[in-house]
Design an enzyme around this catalytic site. Structure first.
Site, PDB file in Angstrom:
ATOM      1  N   SER A 106     -19.211  21.602  74.597  1.00  0.00           N
ATOM      2  CA  SER A 106     -19.511  21.029  73.279  1.00  0.00           C
ATOM      3  C   SER A 106     -18.475  21.534  72.281  1.00  0.00           C
ATOM      4  CB  SER A 106     -20.921  21.430  72.826  1.00  0.00           C
ATOM      5  OG  SER A 106     -21.002  22.834  72.656  1.00  0.00           O
ATOM      6  N   LEU A 134     -24.699  11.091  71.001  1.00  0.00           N
ATOM      7  CA  LEU A 134     -24.470   9.642  71.027  1.00  0.00           C
ATOM      8  C   LEU A 134     -23.453   9.283  72.108  1.00  0.00           C
ATOM      9  CD1 LEU A 134     -24.176   8.811  67.221  1.00  0.00           C
ATOM     10  CD2 LEU A 134     -26.153   8.478  68.706  1.00  0.00           C
ATOM     11  N   ASP A 147     -13.045  19.107  60.522  1.00  0.00           N
ATOM     12  CA  ASP A 147     -13.960  18.788  61.609  1.00  0.00           C
ATOM     13  C   ASP A 147     -13.905  17.295  61.936  1.00  0.00           C
ATOM     14  OD1 ASP A 147     -16.214  19.432  63.390  1.00  0.00           O
ATOM     15  OD2 ASP A 147     -17.303  18.100  62.009  1.00  0.00           O
ATOM     16  N   LYS A 188     -12.458  15.333  65.424  1.00  0.00           N
ATOM     17  CA  LYS A 188     -13.184  14.316  66.172  1.00  0.00           C
ATOM     18  C   LYS A 188     -12.350  13.038  66.304  1.00  0.00           C
ATOM     19  CE  LYS A 188     -17.726  16.052  64.907  1.00  0.00           C
ATOM     20  NZ  LYS A 188     -18.771  16.026  63.892  1.00  0.00           N
TER      21      LYS A 188
HETATM   22 MG    MG Z   1     -21.081  12.067  71.682  1.00  0.00          MG
END
Ligand code: MG
Ligand code: ASP
Length: 808
Positions: free
Chosen positions: A564, A600, A666, A670
């Site tokens: 993660s 998600l 951040d 992503k």
């Molecule tokens: Mg995801």
């Protein structure tokens, strides 16, 4: 009559011998007619061999001899005279060997025979002493063999005639015959032995000769298992076996029985029961009989200390007679050959031999092919040592693929695979150090045991903690539904770690707190190796910039990765690519669905679209849960920006220092991760980032910043007032440009959008991602939902773990 055979451990001093006597007494109490065949007691045969070697090498120690005698006499210590003659003769033999500094195989057999003779005499004495009439029967009086000392072959016909005469006297009489196993004699009366473990064979022959109703073999194990329980914890006990199955197992290395034990029993259809001397009277044991109803027994047999003799002779391609020379040379040297492999296109050959024969095999082959070596027709003859052979019995080659895949995934690469032409057996040759792991993996596949997944979890912040608890909570459910057992074998924070191959349980937090082991990745990997843990996954729930340096190390050591942590995927592109190369080379996976949009299904969707050739033209969205919360609320409520910020922070939506969110880094990370999924080679420095923190507050201390939040208000009030009607503020990431090129345009910024647009409709702290593609045109694919929070992130990580597990 029943034949009872007792093995060495069943007759050893102490519990063994006591139990054996108990069994015999019990049988007699039940008025059963029995004949006993014995092995040498305990390790006597090994000890005799050692004494013999020492006598030959001039290393004879009188003390060893005295110990030997004491050991033998222990159960009958008040009756020393019982074994006196044997000791005298044996001592004479040793003296002779000491003098000659050598011995022949014939002398060796002579000496080893005393193991069984002493054993039988001791037992007879003990039985008689307990008022159970018994009589010593020297097998050499009926078991006639050829003169292959050390491995003699019985001549069954005359032996049977002699035996019938001898055992005549025991019929209808109460006397128990106690027969020496393992030994026989040539027609000239020279002592021979039938090979190690030969007492079983003797017992089977006696059973055949006297038409016994059953042969009961008393051992120190509960019977036959699907695999040696010392190697695989959930080995299965086998209750019934047909003669054929048992024989097959024996051929592939089952060492409870001697190679030829089954054959005499088949001749007269005499069942064989394997029992544990130490387990009392109501045990099942294993019954080996003519019964064919169980024809699908599966098992694993292991042969150790093997070598592969490799012969490369490309120049001999197409020449006739090479194989004959090859095997001829080996056979003349007395080297017996196991698994054989021969390539059809190249003149190459590999044969498995006992490691102790490997040197000799190579030597004789080099001699045989010396000329061809000179002419360069033969390139190499050498041996690879320290190998094991695992034979899977009851497995057709056509079903071997699952086991094979599982082996490869766990970095066990068989050197050779071979199947028998008839029957259903596959043998694989592997390295010694892989043995235990391989047995466990194949056994698991064979019996469809739950697949064992071993996790090491790094980072115990909110996501890590939630994940561990989610996993522990669902363990049983996953075993039942997916036949997969997920075990956490390691948990580590930045300071300490706990390790437990059996699986860490609910008490982990307490254990970690009190742990004494310092966090050490090298040690953790070593632990996994030493305990032969299969199906390894390293899970990174840290936010560490340095932890990611270990990813390659994990992949190289057999770990798949689930993360993660976003850091790795935003490192310079060469590092990004190199890890993927290492993963590929090591057949490992790396999943990180939660890097963007938490749980998600975003990365997966983008990957799939991209792989399928769909042209992604633009990705745009609200990527950050914290910034989503802040602007969703600020846009529609009459509250100052600083108060919204405080509220978000208090509710745990922002990092403790909200500047980490406000800086835009951040979101930028992503965005970069998504871009790289499209094979763009952007670097972090390529991203245009709108930093929401005014210059004056960028470098002050955290607390200082928190106390000065009001300084942000003016700017945002103005912004809000200048918005067109029905517009709201959103902080978005956007990837666009010609995405067929090397790099895309990456931008992270605050924008205004109509309240009715999909970006305008995001609520709470949700994330939204619009994916524009060529086929979907102006209607993007929209993925929206909770894109942050420990609970959903941990779920996402868990999902990745399950997906990796499925591939295992
Ligand atoms: Mg995801
Ligand atoms: N005593 C012999 C050996 O140790 C034979 C046997 O125990 O079956 O090999």
């Amino acid at each position: 009559m029943k034949v009872l055979k007792f093995g060495g451990k069943s007759l050893a001093n102490g519990q063994g011998l006591e139990k054996a006597l108990e069994i015999i007494r019990y049988k007699k109490l039940n008025q059963e007619d029995i004949c006993i065949v014995v092995s040498a007691r305990g390790n006597t045969t090994d000890t005799l061999m050692a004494l013999l070697e020492n006598a030959k090498n001039g290393q004879w120690e009188e003390e060893d001899w005295i110990n030997f005698k004491e050991d033998q006499l222990k159960p009958i210590s008040q009756y020393q005279s019982v074994l006196e003659d044997e000791f005298k003769t044996l001592k004479n033999f040793f003296s002779g060997v000491k003098l000659l500094k050598d011995y022949s195989l014939k002398i060796k057999d002579e000496i080893l025979s005393f193991g069984e003779i002493l054993s039988a005499k001791t037992l007879v004495h003990l039985l008689n002493h307990q008022s159970l009439p018994a009589k010593f029967v020297d097998a050499r009086t009926f078991l006639i063999t050829d003169n292959r000392f050390g491995n003699a072959i019985p001549k069954e016909e005359i032996s049977e005639r002699f035996a019938q005469k001898i055992f005549q006297e025991f019929r209808q009489r109460e006397i128990i015959p106690v027969v020496t196993g393992f030994i026989g004699a040539t027609e000239n009366g020279e002592t021979t032995t039938l090979g190690r473990n030969g007492s079983n064979y003797s017992a089977a022959l006696v059973a055949k000769f006297i038409d016994a109703e059953i042969l009961e073999n008393y051992t120190h194990v509960d019977g036959v298992f699907s695999v040696n329980p010392e190697w695989v914890e959930d080995a299965r006990h086998i209750k019934n076996l047909s003669f054929q199955e048992a024989n097959e197992m024996v051929n592939f290395g089952m060492n409870i029985l001697h190679d030829k034990t089954i054959l005499p029993l088949i001749d007269k259809n005499i069942p064989l029961k394997i029992l544990n001397t130490f387990k009392g009277f109501d045990q099942t044991g294993t019954l080996i009989s003519n019964d064919q109803t169980n024809t699908s027994v599966k098992s694993l047999m292991l042969q150790q200390d093997k070598s592969l003799v490799v012969f490369e002779g490309r120049g001999l391609l197409g020449k006739v007679g090479v194989d004959a020379r090859f095997f001829g040379a080996l056979s003349r040297a007395g080297v017996s050959v196991g698994v054989i492999s021969q390539g059809s296109s190249e003149r190459g050959m590999g044969v498995v031999v006992d490691q102790s024969d490997a040197l000799k095999a190579v030597e004789v082959l080099r001699k045989e092919f010396a000329r061809d070596y000179d002419t360069k027709d033969v390139q190499a003859i050498h041996s690879v040592d320290n190998l094991s052979v695992i034979s899977i019995i009851g497995q057709k080659m056509s079903h071997f693929n699952q086991s094979y895949n599982a082996l490869i995934k766990n970095q066990v690469e068989p050197l050779l695979i071979s199947n028998t032409v008839s029957g259903a057996n596959v043998s694989i040759v592997i390295r010694k150090e892989d043995t235990s792991k391989a047995l466990n993996i194949i056994h698991g596949e064979l019996f469809e045991n739950p697949k064992q997944i071993h996790l090491a979890i790094f980072g115990c912040g909110t996501v890590g903690k939630t994940l561990i608890n989610q996993i522990l909570h669902s363990t049983y459910d996953i075993v039942n539904r997916k036949n997969t057992h997920i075990k956490i074998f390691g948990i580590s924070n930045s300071r300490k770690m706990i390790l437990d191959k059996k699986g860490i349980g609910k008490n982990w937090e307490h254990q970690l707190q009190n742990a004494s082991k310092a966090a050490d990745i090298g040690e953790l990997v070593k632990y996994a190796k030493e305990n032969h843990l299969e199906n390894l996954i390293a899970v990174d729930n840290t936010v560490s910039h340095t932890f990611v340096d270990h990813y390659e190390f994990f992949a190289e050591n057999g770990f798949d990765l689930v993360s993660s942590n976003k850091i790795f995927n935003t490192l310079p592109i060469h590092q990004y690519r190199n890890l993927r190369k290492v993963l590929h080379e090591n057949n490992k996976k790396y999943l990180y669905e939660t890097n963007v949009g938490a749980g998600l299904p975003l990365i997966d969707t983008i990957k799939l679209l991209h792989l399928s050739g769909e042209n992604i033209t633009r990705i745009k969205g609200v990527f950050s849960g914290s910034l989503s919360y802040i602007f969703n609320h600020f846009s529609i409520r009459e509250v100052s920006f600083s108060n919204i910020l405080r509220e978000a922070r208090d509710k745990g939506y922002t990092e403790p220092d909200p500047r980490e969110d406000l800086s835009g880094n951040d979101v930028a990370r992503k965005l970069l991760i998504l871009a790289r999924e499209l094979d763009l080679v952007n670097e972090f420095s390529d991203i245009h980032i709108q930093n929401l923190i005014p210059e004056s507050l960028q470098h002050v201390a955290k607390d200082d910043f928190i106390s000065r939040l009001e300084e942000l208000n003016d700017k945002y009030v103005q912004l809000k007032q200048s918005l067109p009607p029905d517009h709201v503020l959103r902080y978005v990431g956007e990837l666009k440009g010609d995405l067929q090129k090397e790099k895309g345009d990456l931008e992270v910024k605050l924008i205004s959008v109509p309240r009715t647009a999909s970006l305008g409709q995001v609520k709470g702290s949700d994330s939204i991602f619009e994916i524009y593609t060529e086929s979907y045109g102006e209607n993007p694919l929209v993925i929206m939902g909770a894109g942050a929070g420990a609970e959903v992130t941990a779920r996402g990580v868990f999902g990745d773990i399950l997906r990796v597990s499925e591939h295992k």
